[in-house]
Design a protein around this motif. Structure first.
Motif, mmCIF file in Angstrom:
data_model
loop_
_atom_site.group_PDB
_atom_site.id
_atom_site.type_symbol
_atom_site.label_atom_id
_atom_site.label_comp_id
_atom_site.label_asym_id
_atom_site.label_seq_id
_atom_site.Cartn_x
_atom_site.Cartn_y
_atom_site.Cartn_z
ATOM 1 N N THR A 83 -26.226 8.599 10.591
ATOM 2 C CA THR A 83 -27.218 9.646 10.341
ATOM 3 C C THR A 83 -28.663 9.171 10.394
ATOM 4 O OG1 THR A 83 -27.031 9.265 7.943
ATOM 5 C CG2 THR A 83 -25.589 10.940 8.904
ATOM 6 N N SER A 142 -20.831 14.089 10.513
ATOM 7 C CA SER A 142 -21.719 13.464 9.537
ATOM 8 C C SER A 142 -23.156 13.947 9.718
ATOM 9 C CB SER A 142 -21.669 11.935 9.664
ATOM 10 O OG SER A 142 -20.433 11.433 9.235
ATOM 11 N N ARG A 143 -23.605 14.004 10.958
ATOM 12 C CA ARG A 143 -24.977 14.455 11.221
ATOM 13 C C ARG A 143 -25.157 15.922 10.834
ATOM 14 N NH1 ARG A 143 -28.292 11.691 15.978
ATOM 15 N NH2 ARG A 143 -27.668 9.529 15.622
#
Length: 287
Positions: free
Chosen positions: A31, A216-217
């Motif tokens: 990220t 996740s991002r």
């Protein structure tokens, strides 16, 4: 059987304690907006230097609270579905895929909270600040209700269903390779179970990792004015623009390092627990 759920719970708890520091590094690498970390080792070093060892365990309360339930669902559903199928590799894939899809209901909000706690206070990130995983979930719920807590659910399903199909199938394959001719799985010792479980974890992560990067991002993204990604497709596009195909493998080394010990501990604990229970039942029958 209820025993499948109990064994899964114990296995999940042992796995999370072993693997969470690697998960923190993985999420930080996935990220990062700027090139704050040059790689896995550098990320480990910077976290320890700036945040002490406790920084590696940020967000662990959420998975610790949910991992017992998550793994109970995974191994419980997988074990019970298998009882309705013919023995074989395809049955392991089907049962694993169903288990992965079902546990996504619990996994999605837990990972959302874990991810946001892990990446807060990083340079270039603004917005809500959280005092732990539960505080994070409460604030997400206040802002967006149940829908907000399930941000990234579609990506979670897309990742978890094939991931657990691969997970259980490859564990079966590695175990089969370790069994001497004429013997059954009970002859595999703790070291063999650790190896098979670790390799199964690596295999499942390797094939589904690009989806995990996007998840996740997408989950770490802010809300309102702080939002970078307007949709999943927008997240894929911007991730590619930020670093090409390499961007979809950021944090893979940390994930592989985490996958082996975490899943080795998980599968070994589950299998040994089930063996012990079966042995105990036999002793009761003979008594």
């Amino acid at each position: 059987m209820a025993l499948d759920f109990v064994a899964g719970c114990l296995g999940g708890l042992s796995g999370i304690v072993v693997g969470h520091p690697f998960d923190t590094v993985k999420v930080r690498l996935q990220t990062q907006v700027t090139r704050r970390y040059s790689g896995t080792v550098n990320c480990f070093a910077q976290i320890i230097k700036q945040e002490t060892v406790s920084g590696l365990y940020k967000g662990m309360l959420s998975p610790m609270a949910g991992v017992g339930l998550i793994n109970a669902i995974i191994f419980g559903v997988q074990g019970n579905v298998l009882r309705f199928l013919e023995p074989g590799l395809s049955s392991q894939c089907i049962a694993g895929g169903i288990a992965g899809a079902v546990q996504s209901i619990v996994c999605c909000p837990m990972e959302l909270a874990k991810t946001r706690v892990q990446v807060q206070n990083l340079a270039g990130r603004t917005g809500q600040r959280y005092h732990g995983s539960f505080d994070c979930l409460q604030k997400i719920y206040k802002q967006g209700g149940i829908k907000g807590c399930y941000r990234g659910m579609a990506l979670t399903l897309i990742r978890e269903t094939p991931s657990f199909a691969i997970y259980f199938a490859t564990f079966e394959l590695y175990c089969a390779a370790l069994i001497p001719r004429g013997q059954d799985m009970d002859c595999i010792g703790p070291l063999g179970l650790l190896f098979a479980g670790g390799m199964a974890g690596i295999s499942s992560w390797f094939f589904t990792y690009p989806i995990d990067v996007i998840k996740s991002r997408f989950q770490a993204d802010g809300d309102g004015r702080d939002r970078r990604y307007q949709s999943i497709l927008d997240c894929v596009r911007k991730t590619y623009r930020s670093g090409g195909l390499h961007a979809f493998s950021q944090g893979l080394t940390a994930t592989i390092l985490r996958a082996f010990p975490t899943n080795a501990a998980t599968f070994a604990t589950v299998t040994i627990t089930l063996r012990f229970a079966r042995s105990y039942d036999k002793q009761l029958e003979l008594a």
